[in-house]
Write an enzyme that holds these catalytic residues in place. Structure first.
Site, mmCIF file in Angstrom:
data_model
loop_
_atom_site.group_PDB
_atom_site.id
_atom_site.type_symbol
_atom_site.label_atom_id
_atom_site.label_comp_id
_atom_site.label_asym_id
_atom_site.label_seq_id
_atom_site.Cartn_x
_atom_site.Cartn_y
_atom_site.Cartn_z
ATOM 1 N N SER A 70 -0.689 7.061 8.632
ATOM 2 C CA SER A 70 0.837 6.629 8.476
ATOM 3 C C SER A 70 1.631 7.982 7.491
ATOM 4 O O SER A 70 1.442 9.141 7.094
ATOM 5 C CB SER A 70 1.170 5.465 7.259
ATOM 6 N N GLU B 253 0.495 -1.453 -0.200
ATOM 7 C CA GLU B 253 0.000 -0.269 0.150
ATOM 8 C C GLU B 253 0.808 1.193 -0.054
ATOM 9 O O GLU B 253 0.526 2.206 -0.442
ATOM 10 C CB GLU B 253 -1.179 -0.012 1.431
ATOM 11 N N SER C 176 -7.977 5.774 7.793
ATOM 12 C CA SER C 176 -8.551 5.274 8.871
ATOM 13 C C SER C 176 -6.784 5.476 10.103
ATOM 14 O O SER C 176 -7.951 6.186 11.226
ATOM 15 C CB SER C 176 -8.321 3.993 9.057
ATOM 16 N N ARG D 3 8.801 5.095 6.122
ATOM 17 C CA ARG D 3 8.171 5.083 7.151
ATOM 18 C C ARG D 3 8.412 5.501 8.546
ATOM 19 O O ARG D 3 8.935 4.810 8.980
ATOM 20 C CB ARG D 3 6.571 3.991 6.931
HETATM 21 N N1 ATP Z 1 -17.765 8.335 2.484
HETATM 22 C C1 ATP Z 1 -16.639 7.578 3.466
HETATM 23 N N2 ATP Z 1 -17.402 7.064 4.069
HETATM 24 C C2 ATP Z 1 -16.768 6.592 5.290
HETATM 25 N N3 ATP Z 1 -15.008 7.783 5.505
HETATM 26 C C3 ATP Z 1 -14.874 8.747 5.246
HETATM 27 C C4 ATP Z 1 -15.849 9.035 3.475
HETATM 28 N N4 ATP Z 1 -15.352 9.825 3.460
HETATM 29 C C5 ATP Z 1 -14.433 10.944 3.954
HETATM 30 N N5 ATP Z 1 -14.072 9.502 5.102
HETATM 31 C C6 ATP Z 1 -13.007 9.943 6.129
HETATM 32 O O1 ATP Z 1 -11.780 9.116 5.037
HETATM 33 C C7 ATP Z 1 -11.126 8.586 6.030
HETATM 34 C C8 ATP Z 1 -11.039 7.689 5.371
HETATM 35 O O2 ATP Z 1 -9.583 7.337 4.239
HETATM 36 P P1 ATP Z 1 -9.132 6.155 3.148
HETATM 37 O O3 ATP Z 1 -10.300 5.507 2.027
HETATM 38 O O4 ATP Z 1 -7.581 6.952 2.988
HETATM 39 O O5 ATP Z 1 -8.553 5.141 4.673
HETATM 40 P P2 ATP Z 1 -8.624 3.794 4.509
HETATM 41 O O6 ATP Z 1 -7.709 3.368 3.251
HETATM 42 O O7 ATP Z 1 -9.515 3.240 4.518
HETATM 43 O O8 ATP Z 1 -7.626 3.119 5.738
HETATM 44 P P3 ATP Z 1 -5.958 2.402 6.269
HETATM 45 O O9 ATP Z 1 -5.463 3.036 4.875
HETATM 46 O O10 ATP Z 1 -5.933 3.579 7.399
HETATM 47 O O11 ATP Z 1 -6.309 1.429 5.970
HETATM 48 C C9 ATP Z 1 -11.795 7.656 7.043
HETATM 49 O O12 ATP Z 1 -11.517 6.525 8.583
HETATM 50 C C10 ATP Z 1 -13.069 9.099 7.295
HETATM 51 O O13 ATP Z 1 -12.527 9.631 8.416
HETATM 52 C C1 PAU Z 2 -1.917 0.391 9.371
HETATM 53 C C2 PAU Z 2 -1.789 1.641 8.788
HETATM 54 C C3 PAU Z 2 -0.729 1.404 7.383
HETATM 55 C C4 PAU Z 2 -3.668 0.813 7.197
HETATM 56 O O1 PAU Z 2 -3.560 1.239 6.864
HETATM 57 C C5 PAU Z 2 -2.929 2.509 9.224
HETATM 58 O O2 PAU Z 2 -4.137 2.573 9.385
HETATM 59 C C6 PAU Z 2 -1.607 2.796 9.977
HETATM 60 O O3 PAU Z 2 -1.480 3.738 9.338
HETATM 61 N N1 PAU Z 2 -2.449 3.412 10.866
HETATM 62 C C7 PAU Z 2 -1.546 3.767 11.926
HETATM 63 C C8 PAU Z 2 -0.137 2.109 12.662
HETATM 64 C C9 PAU Z 2 1.078 2.636 13.704
HETATM 65 O O4 PAU Z 2 1.507 3.355 13.557
HETATM 66 O O5 PAU Z 2 0.085 3.449 14.647
#
Ligand code: ATP
Ligand code: PAU
Length: 404
Positions: free
Chosen positions: A227, A172, A224, A239
């Site tokens: 990073s 990712e 969510s 990172r």
């Molecule tokens: N339509 C939506 N539904 C839910 N969350 C949304 C939406 N639009 C924006 N967000 C925000 O974007 C965040 C998710 O962002 P993004 O898609 O970049 O991460 P992700 O890939 O789901 O998470 P990670 O990389 O941590 O696995 C949610 O936690 C929320 O704060």
């Molecule tokens: C676990 C990932 C990399 C998934 O995208 C992301 O949600 C993240 O970077 N979380 C924070 C984890 C930490 O460094 O505490």
């Protein structure tokens, strides 16, 4: 970041055995692109890149716009059907959305010219997505899907069992950087910054010419979780930090505190609220600013610090609570980003991720925090395709597979 991040894709591995021709590099950032002619053909369309995150799944679809025709009639028909379904609609099922405003035209991938379409849906709807893909014939038409994000691992078996589709898994963060560099190189107006963020009325966005082939820079990906990466070259990043207090935390806490149901609703509430009713400011403690250490009276001294008082709790609205939650999470991310930038001695900080979607409040706060605490030396930069770089980079790794 190695060229063969999608190691598990057996069909592409077979393709690699055929002869490879080097083509000119459409990116001027040092990532050379090659075209593999396996019997004179590139992989059959449609081409997708997918980023399956903890909250949102992002799908990038390449629609060819050049005059090169498909190899077989079947291919033409399948591509036509998929393209029609994806590009004529902007909503799919109950929760899929196409971000038409982010569409990228005249993009060159695998030596083809076309348009990139951007689609997202909640990862919690994965079952429905797989059903819809089956129903619309998308799964049958696709030979390979490059996928990234944690979900590429978590849902691998499900894709195999439900769609008979093998995922070509990509890392990712590799995908994020690759997608970001490609997008910035392809779009002159991709980046912007917020100027004059102390004056709310005058605060506005301005185009930023990002010298993407100049290193280093920091990337803060607010999904969510968060990073933080330091990028030293097209194939060289680390990172450096992260925090679990990210976009997921905002939405989770805001839902608990206000009963809101969606991110857009949470942002709307926050836009109409006032965090000063919830947070304890420096002036609430000092009666003014704490000048000796440069802490202005308006600075939040203690997030949610007023909420221990029953009286104050009775005075706050859902909007105030949403605003305070947004400010708390954002300020914390700003602090981490600042410390990382300082530690690495890097002044350009790119903030990306879907937390910034429809969220000018956080962008302004991040900009102000970076600028204020660094005395103007650190710069917060934002990008129009905020949450899609992982999926774009993943689609490009399809292309990168054809390296010699
Ligand atoms: N339509 C939506 N539904 C839910 N969350 C949304 C939406 N639009 C924006 N967000 C925000 O974007 C965040 C998710 O962002 P993004 O898609 O970049 O991460 P992700 O890939 O789901 O998470 P990670 O990389 O941590 O696995 C949610 O936690 C929320 O704060
Ligand atoms: C676990 C990932 C990399 C998934 O995208 C992301 O949600 C993240 O970077 N979380 C924070 C984890 C930490 O460094 O505490």
């Amino acid at each position: 970041m190695g060229p063969y991040t999608c190691k598990e894709c057996s069909s592409l591995q077979t393709m690699e055995q055929s002869h490879t021709t080097v083509i000119s590099n459409s990116l001027s950032n040092g990532m050379s692109m090659h075209k593999n002619h396996f019997n004179g053909k590139i992989p059959p369309m449609p081409w997708f890149g997918m980023d399956i995150g903890g909250t949102l799944s992002k799908l990038v679809f390449f629609e060819p716009k050049d005059s090169i025709t498909a190899q077989t009639e079947d291919e033409t028909q399948l591509l036509f059907n998929v393209t029609k379904y994806l590009t004529k609609n902007s909503a799919y099922g109950k929760s899929g959305h196409r971000d038409a405003h982010q569409q990228m035209n005249n993009v060159k991938i695998c030596n083809r010219i076309g348009t990139l379409h951007f689609i997202r849906f909640p990862t919690s709807e994965m079952n429905n997505f797989l059903e819809l893909s089956k129903k619309k014939g998308m799964a049958a038409s696709v030979s390979t899907v490059c996928a990234t994000g944690g979900g590429a691992f978590k849902f691998e078996e499900m894709f195999k069992n439900e769609l008979n589709l093998k995922l070509c898994k990509c890392d990712e963060l590799d995908s994020l950087i690759r997608g970001l560099l490609f997008t910035v190189a392809s779009n002159n107006n991709e980046c912007y910054f917020w100027s004059q963020c102390t004056e709310d009325e005058q605060c506005s966005t301005q185009e930023y010419t990002f010298q993407y082939n100049k290193y280093p820079f920091i990337v803060v990906n607010i999904g969510s979780g968060v990073s933080v990466l330091a990028v030293y070259g097209p194939n060289n990043y680390k990172r450096i930090s992260g925090t679990s207090i990210g976009g997921g935390t905002f939405l989770g806490l805001c839902s608990l505190l206000t009963g809101c149901n969606t991110f857009d609703e949470a942002i709307e509430l926050a836009a109409n609220g006032d965090n000063v009713k919830v947070d304890k400011l420096v002036r609430d403690i000092y009666g003014g600013s704490y000048s000796r250490f440069g802490l202005p009276g308006e600075l939040v001294a203690s997030s949610f610090g007023h909420m221990n008082s029953k009286e104050k709790r009775a005075q706050v609205s859902r909007e105030d609570l949403a605003r305070a939650t947004l400010v708390t999470i954002t300020n914390n991310i700003a602090s981490i980003a600042r410390m990382c930038a300082l530690n690495e001695r890097i002044d350009r900080v790119c903030f990306v991720g879907n937390f910034l979607r429809v969220n000018p409040i956080s962008m302004k706060l991040l900009s102000h925090a970076m600028d204020y605490w660094s005395n103007g030396s650190q710069k917060a930069i934002f990008l129009n395709h905020e949450g899609y770089f992982g999926a774009i980079g993943c689609l490009l790794s399809f292309d990168e597979r054809f390296k010699e």
